[in-house]
Design a protein around this motif. Structure first.
Motif, PDB file in Angstrom:
ATOM      1  N   GLU A   3       0.830  -1.206   0.000  1.00 30.64           N
ATOM      2  CA  GLU A   3       0.000   0.000   0.000  1.00 30.64           C
ATOM      3  C   GLU A   3       0.861   1.252   0.000  1.00 30.64           C
ATOM      4  O   GLU A   3       0.564   2.232  -0.680  1.00 30.64           O
ATOM      5  N   GLU A   6      -3.743   3.980  -6.411  1.00 32.04           N
ATOM      6  CA  GLU A   6      -4.252   2.618  -6.424  1.00 32.04           C
ATOM      7  C   GLU A   6      -5.424   2.478  -7.393  1.00 32.04           C
ATOM      8  O   GLU A   6      -6.229   3.387  -7.544  1.00 32.04           O
ATOM      9  N   GLU A  39      -8.893   0.395  -8.830  1.00 33.63           N
ATOM     10  CA  GLU A  39     -10.064  -0.230  -8.218  1.00 33.63           C
ATOM     11  C   GLU A  39      -9.785  -1.700  -7.912  1.00 33.63           C
ATOM     12  O   GLU A  39     -10.214  -2.225  -6.881  1.00 33.63           O
ATOM     13  N   TRP A  46      -6.976  -2.957  -7.091  1.00 35.55           N
ATOM     14  CA  TRP A  46      -6.123  -3.008  -5.893  1.00 35.55           C
ATOM     15  C   TRP A  46      -6.982  -2.877  -4.633  1.00 35.55           C
ATOM     16  O   TRP A  46      -6.795  -3.624  -3.668  1.00 35.55           O
ATOM     17  N   TYR A  47      -7.929  -1.940  -4.639  1.00 36.14           N
ATOM     18  CA  TYR A  47      -8.812  -1.771  -3.495  1.00 36.14           C
ATOM     19  C   TYR A  47      -9.604  -3.038  -3.219  1.00 36.14           C
ATOM     20  O   TYR A  47      -9.773  -3.458  -2.075  1.00 36.14           O
ATOM     21  N   GLN A  48     -10.099  -3.647  -4.271  1.00 39.35           N
ATOM     22  CA  GLN A  48     -10.877  -4.871  -4.101  1.00 39.35           C
ATOM     23  C   GLN A  48     -10.034  -5.996  -3.516  1.00 39.35           C
ATOM     24  O   GLN A  48     -10.512  -6.774  -2.679  1.00 39.35           O
ATOM     25  N   GLN A  67      -7.495  -5.593  -1.489  1.00 36.94           N
ATOM     26  CA  GLN A  67      -7.291  -5.288  -0.072  1.00 36.94           C
ATOM     27  C   GLN A  67      -8.533  -5.648   0.747  1.00 36.94           C
ATOM     28  O   GLN A  67      -8.438  -6.169   1.863  1.00 36.94           O
ATOM     29  N   GLU A  68      -9.700  -5.375   0.187  1.00 40.32           N
ATOM     30  CA  GLU A  68     -10.947  -5.702   0.880  1.00 40.32           C
ATOM     31  C   GLU A  68     -11.096  -7.210   1.055  1.00 40.32           C
ATOM     32  O   GLU A  68     -11.542  -7.682   2.110  1.00 40.32           O
ATOM     33  N   LYS A  75     -10.163   4.881   3.706  1.00 40.11           N
ATOM     34  CA  LYS A  75      -9.899   4.888   2.269  1.00 40.11           C
ATOM     35  C   LYS A  75     -11.085   5.377   1.434  1.00 40.11           C
ATOM     36  O   LYS A  75     -11.064   5.290   0.212  1.00 40.11           O
ATOM     37  N   ARG A 120     -14.208   4.229   1.123  1.00 40.77           N
ATOM     38  CA  ARG A 120     -14.939   3.151   0.447  1.00 40.77           C
ATOM     39  C   ARG A 120     -16.372   3.117   0.983  1.00 40.77           C
ATOM     40  O   ARG A 120     -16.737   2.291   1.827  1.00 40.77           O
TER      41      ARG A 120
END
Length: 227
Positions: free
Chosen positions: A57, A63, A65, A67-69, A71-72, A89, A91
């Motif tokens: 990170e 980042e 989308e 990448w965010y997914q 991490q989630e 973040k 979200r």
């Protein structure tokens, strides 16, 4: 010739400045301003405040989308951590989903007692702040250092968030363990003019409150030559 000598001097000391000159603190040095006045000394690898942030990170500038997914997905089995992360973040959909599923509490805390509202306030995410407060987030929640979400917003000049918190009964004169008020923190921020104006226009503000070094917000602003 002079330029060559200057370059040689820089090379001799490894390109580093004199530590004593770099850390030339005054007799009345206050840790409140350390981050602002000596940010350039902080190693890049320590820029995040949250221990849950990964090296991946920290290396990401923008980042995606995807990448965010990812991490989630990594945090999906730890909904409390996921809610804290999602609030920081921005979200919004994830925050709404977690709270609707009731898999976590809106006032869940990390190891330093920061709540999702603290993190959203710190990061300046007004939509997240609205959602959390609408779901019952405590505007008076305090961290281990007794920071409220309003302290977090004012420290980083998140004026719209600070205004929204004040509209929802945040204590404008709340003091931390070091007796810092939101006004103290705004006064110590070089970019804090907008938040200072917001606070000073409030009828309930007490600008004369002192921190544990017997300083008012005006003393901090004057001492640091910000305004």
């Amino acid at each position: 010739m002079e330029n060559i000598e200057n370059e040689k001097e820089k090379a001799d000391d490894g390109g580093k400045s004199d530590p004593e000159k770099t850390l030339d603190f005054s007799e009345y040095f206050n840790q409140l301003e350390l981050l602002e006045t000596h940010r350039h000394l902080i190693p890049l690898g320590t820029q995040s405040l949250w221990v849950d942030d990964t090296d991946e990170e920290e290396e990401q500038d923008e980042e995606t989308e995807e990448w965010y997914q990812m991490q989630e997905q990594k945090l999906e089995k730890e909904p409390n951590k996921l809610l804290l992360w999602a609030a920081e973040k921005n979200r919004l959909a994830t925050v709404r989903r977690l709270l609707s599923e009731k898999t976590t509490q809106v006032n869940t805390r990390d190891e330093d007692e920061y709540t999702p509202l603290h993190r959203a306030s710190y990061s300046g995410h007004l939509d997240i702040v609205r959602e959390l407060i609408g779901q019952g987030a405590d505007v008076h929640a305090v961290t281990v250092d007794a920071w409220t979400p309003l302290h977090s917003a004012c420290k980083w000049n998140n004026t719209k968030v600070a205004s929204f918190l004040l509209q929802h009964d945040a204590d404008i004169n709340a003091q931390t363990n070091g007796l810092l008020t939101p006004l103290h923190l705004a006064a110590g921020n070089r970019d804090g003019k907008d938040t200072l104006e917001l606070l000073l226009m409030n009828r309930y503000i007490k600008p004369g409150l002192k921190n544990n070094l017997e300083e008012t917000a005006f003393d901090i602003a004057r001492r640091t030559s910000i305004y």
